[in-house]
Structures are given as C-alpha cells and as structure tokens.
Motif scaffolding. Structure first.
Motif, PDB file in Angstrom:
ATOM      1  N   ALA A  91      21.039 -54.282  18.028  1.00  0.00           N
ATOM      2  CA  ALA A  91      21.679 -53.436  17.734  1.00  0.00           C
ATOM      3  C   ALA A  91      22.104 -53.356  16.101  1.00  0.00           C
ATOM      4  O   ALA A  91      22.410 -54.655  15.423  1.00  0.00           O
ATOM      5  CB  ALA A  91      23.346 -53.308  18.345  1.00  0.00           C
ATOM      6  N   GLY A  92      22.074 -52.187  15.516  1.00  0.00           N
ATOM      7  CA  GLY A  92      22.162 -52.080  14.135  1.00  0.00           C
ATOM      8  C   GLY A  92      22.378 -50.812  13.507  1.00  0.00           C
ATOM      9  O   GLY A  92      21.849 -49.970  13.868  1.00  0.00           O
ATOM     10  N   VAL A 195      17.650 -44.896   9.540  1.00  0.00           N
ATOM     11  CA  VAL A 195      18.340 -44.150   8.374  1.00  0.00           C
ATOM     12  C   VAL A 195      18.789 -42.777   8.733  1.00  0.00           C
ATOM     13  O   VAL A 195      19.635 -42.373   8.159  1.00  0.00           O
ATOM     14  CB  VAL A 195      17.199 -44.052   7.375  1.00  0.00           C
ATOM     15  CG1 VAL A 195      17.340 -43.285   6.259  1.00  0.00           C
ATOM     16  CG2 VAL A 195      16.380 -45.631   6.832  1.00  0.00           C
ATOM     17  N   ARG A 196      17.950 -42.208   9.679  1.00  0.00           N
ATOM     18  CA  ARG A 196      18.326 -40.573   9.891  1.00  0.00           C
ATOM     19  C   ARG A 196      19.876 -40.760  10.504  1.00  0.00           C
ATOM     20  O   ARG A 196      20.594 -39.734  10.352  1.00  0.00           O
ATOM     21  CB  ARG A 196      17.656 -40.177  10.987  1.00  0.00           C
ATOM     22  CG  ARG A 196      17.573 -38.682  11.350  1.00  0.00           C
ATOM     23  CD  ARG A 196      16.673 -38.222  12.236  1.00  0.00           C
ATOM     24  NE  ARG A 196      15.546 -37.893  11.269  1.00  0.00           N
ATOM     25  CZ  ARG A 196      15.104 -36.754  10.568  1.00  0.00           C
ATOM     26  NH1 ARG A 196      16.094 -35.899  10.710  1.00  0.00           N
ATOM     27  NH2 ARG A 196      14.221 -36.844   9.968  1.00  0.00           N
ATOM     28  N   ASN A 197      20.164 -41.832  11.279  1.00  0.00           N
ATOM     29  CA  ASN A 197      21.660 -41.956  11.979  1.00  0.00           C
ATOM     30  C   ASN A 197      22.420 -42.775  10.903  1.00  0.00           C
ATOM     31  O   ASN A 197      23.468 -43.077  11.290  1.00  0.00           O
ATOM     32  CB  ASN A 197      21.482 -42.643  13.306  1.00  0.00           C
ATOM     33  CG  ASN A 197      20.735 -41.606  14.334  1.00  0.00           C
ATOM     34  OD1 ASN A 197      20.903 -40.533  13.906  1.00  0.00           O
ATOM     35  ND2 ASN A 197      20.302 -42.317  15.188  1.00  0.00           N
ATOM     36  N   ARG A 206      21.216 -37.345   1.311  1.00  0.00           N
ATOM     37  CA  ARG A 206      20.818 -38.012   2.491  1.00  0.00           C
ATOM     38  C   ARG A 206      19.393 -37.477   2.802  1.00  0.00           C
ATOM     39  O   ARG A 206      18.371 -38.174   3.571  1.00  0.00           O
ATOM     40  CB  ARG A 206      22.008 -37.399   3.580  1.00  0.00           C
ATOM     41  CG  ARG A 206      21.734 -37.781   4.796  1.00  0.00           C
ATOM     42  CD  ARG A 206      22.680 -37.288   5.936  1.00  0.00           C
ATOM     43  NE  ARG A 206      22.312 -37.731   7.251  1.00  0.00           N
ATOM     44  CZ  ARG A 206      23.210 -38.599   7.655  1.00  0.00           C
ATOM     45  NH1 ARG A 206      24.270 -39.084   7.056  1.00  0.00           N
ATOM     46  NH2 ARG A 206      23.194 -39.142   8.969  1.00  0.00           N
ATOM     47  N   ASP A 207      19.221 -36.107   2.894  1.00  0.00           N
ATOM     48  CA  ASP A 207      17.968 -35.633   3.329  1.00  0.00           C
ATOM     49  C   ASP A 207      16.808 -36.116   2.671  1.00  0.00           C
ATOM     50  O   ASP A 207      15.612 -36.426   3.092  1.00  0.00           O
ATOM     51  CB  ASP A 207      18.182 -34.090   2.979  1.00  0.00           C
ATOM     52  CG  ASP A 207      18.916 -33.443   4.110  1.00  0.00           C
ATOM     53  OD1 ASP A 207      19.324 -33.855   5.175  1.00  0.00           O
ATOM     54  OD2 ASP A 207      19.221 -32.112   3.971  1.00  0.00           O
ATOM     55  N   ALA A 208      16.765 -36.428   1.304  1.00  0.00           N
ATOM     56  CA  ALA A 208      15.677 -37.021   0.545  1.00  0.00           C
ATOM     57  C   ALA A 208      15.667 -38.179   0.736  1.00  0.00           C
ATOM     58  O   ALA A 208      14.550 -38.897   0.925  1.00  0.00           O
ATOM     59  CB  ALA A 208      16.023 -36.865  -1.222  1.00  0.00           C
ATOM     60  N   VAL A 209      16.612 -39.114   1.153  1.00  0.00           N
ATOM     61  CA  VAL A 209      16.571 -40.621   1.399  1.00  0.00           C
ATOM     62  C   VAL A 209      15.860 -40.733   2.862  1.00  0.00           C
ATOM     63  O   VAL A 209      14.896 -41.705   3.111  1.00  0.00           O
ATOM     64  CB  VAL A 209      17.806 -41.145   1.425  1.00  0.00           C
ATOM     65  CG1 VAL A 209      17.776 -42.769   2.080  1.00  0.00           C
ATOM     66  CG2 VAL A 209      18.513 -41.614   0.192  1.00  0.00           C
TER      67      VAL A 209
END
Length: 276
Positions: A91-92, A195-197, A206-209
């Motif tokens: 979990a992470g 990363v999405r979460n 956020r979207d670019a990352v």
C-alpha cells in the motif's frame, strides 16, 4: 511446487497496481490470500478474480493507518487461513510539491500510509510469520528511497524510512536466528494509478505531471513488476529493483554516494520538461 503454493500470503494495497498483480499471480501459484485495501469495490473485484483462479481468499476493507483494524485483520487471517507465511506491504501513495507550498496534512498522510501503515502491517503479522517454516516479509520502498528529488520531500522521506526499517528488521531477525527473510523492493516507474490518485501541492500542474509520468516514466507493467518481486522474495534477497530505471538509480546512488545530489537538479530540469 513453488514456495507460495498452499501458503498464506497477506497483501496490502491489493485493489490496484502492483498489489493487485501480486494477488492474481499468487492465486495462480496456489497461495491462500488475505487481501487488504480501503477501496471496497475494487477489492471485491480482485478477490473475485483470485477466487476464479481457485484461490481461497479473505478480503479485508482496511485502512493500513488504523492500527486496531490492521491487528484485527491479522488475527482473522491467522484464524481463517491457518497462519501467515508471507506479507507483501504494498500500500502506498505519492505527493508532489515544494515544502513551502505543501499542506502539512498531505505530508502527514504520505508518511502515515507509506511508513506507519507498512510498519503496522509488518508488526501485526510478524508474530504469525515467525511461526512459519519459511516466512517472508516484503516491503516496498521506491527508487526515490535510494535518491531524493526536489518536490518529493514527503514521498522521499517515507520511502527512505521504509528502507531503513526493512534493513534494520532484516538484521534483527537474522540476529535472532529467525527463519524469516526481509526483502525491500525498489520500484521505478510502474504503470499504476499512483500518480493519477496522488496528492499535489497548490500550484502544481496536476494534469501535466500525470501525463508526463504515464507517457515517459511508467514503463514497467504491473504484472512484470509482480513477477520480479516474487522472484526476489522466493530467493530471499535483501533488495529487489523493479525496472531498468530503478537499477540505474541504484548504480548512481552506489557510485556517486552523497554527490548524487549535485546531479539531481539537472535530472529534475530534464524531467520537469516532461512532467510539467
């Protein structure tokens, strides 16, 4: 017969990513499974997939930062499945942002899930694992547990902590002449939703990352990652590196020592063009 057949494996973070891939692969290998995650819907799905493969499964909707809940799951697993042979503390969560712009609550959550939740998981199940004929503890650090990067102070801190915890525990169990091995996994970029979460500080794109991570960084498939992890755990290795990027970072950290930090701003600028 593989070393996981007819044995009990506990997996946290089992509803997605590497945790889910581990659950499915261990089901194929004949393990009995205790699956922990706080995402009830996705946990039910992976439990059903594993049962379809013939595995005996117990699913626990648990937040790993809740000590009493993790303890209860460990007791139930031991009672229902007849012991615990392996623990995969997968979990992470991740956080990106400068320390100045980051919310303290986000940084605390990263430490709570990635380190304290892992520690709770291992401590709650270890009394049962030490009774196994060949017990295995598998923890998950990161390539960012080998080197630090700007804007990942919380995540780096948690993954460095997991590395230290794992190495200390491995020595502790060896000194006690225990048959339990400790394997610390260092994944690089794996195609998961982490990363999405993830959590982001104010001002982060956020979207670019997310696009940059998924397009340029996440090159290892979760199923491939799970196979590497299980091979390393089976061989009772101290460290397992998942992906060519993780192996490269390990070499950099070993050769450059503390001087790697002089190189990271250059790496960050390159990644910054891709990650936003």
């Amino acid at each position: 017969m593989n070393c996981f057949e007819a044995k009990v494996a506990v997996i946290t973070g089992a509803a997605a990513g590497i945790g889910r891939a581990l659950a499915v692969e261990l089901a194929r290998r004949g393990a009995r499974l205790s699956l922990l995650d706080r995402n009830h819907g996705e946990l039910e799905k992976v439990a059903a997939d594993c049962e379809t493969l013939g595995a005996r499964v117990r699913a626990h909707v648990v937040d790993v930062t809740d000590w009493e809940a993790v303890q209860e799951a460990a007791v139930r697993t031991n009672s229902d499945l007849g012991g615990v042979d392996s623990v995969f503390a997968a979990a992470g969560i991740i956080h990106r942002g400068s320390l100045l712009d980051s919310d303290v609550a986000d940084l605390e959550e990263v430490m709570a899930v990635n380190w304290r939740g892992l520690m709770y998981t291992v401590k709650a199940h270890l009394p049962y694992v030490v009774n196994a004929a060949e017990g295995r503890i598998v923890t998950f650090s990161s390539a960012f547990g080998l080197v630090a990067m700007p804007k990942y102070t919380g995540y780096n801190s948690s993954k460095f902590a997991v590395r230290g915890f794992s190495e200390s525990l491995r020595q502790e169990l060896a000194d006690a002449r225990s048959g339990v091995s400790v394997t610390c996994v260092f994944p690089g970029g794996v195609r998961t939703s982490i990363v999405r979460n993830g959590l982001f500080a104010a001002g982060e794109n956020r979207d670019a990352v997310i696009r940059g991570f998924e397009k340029h960084v996440a090159r290892t498939d979760p199923d491939e990652a799970a196979a590497v992890v299980l091979k390393g755990a089976e061989r009772r290795r101290a460290r397992v590196f998942v992906g060519a990027d993780a192996r490269l970072v390990a070499v950099l950290a070993r050769l450059a020592g503390g001087h790697y930090q002089d190189l990271m701003p250059v790496v960050e600028r390159v990644l910054g063009r891709r990650w936003g």
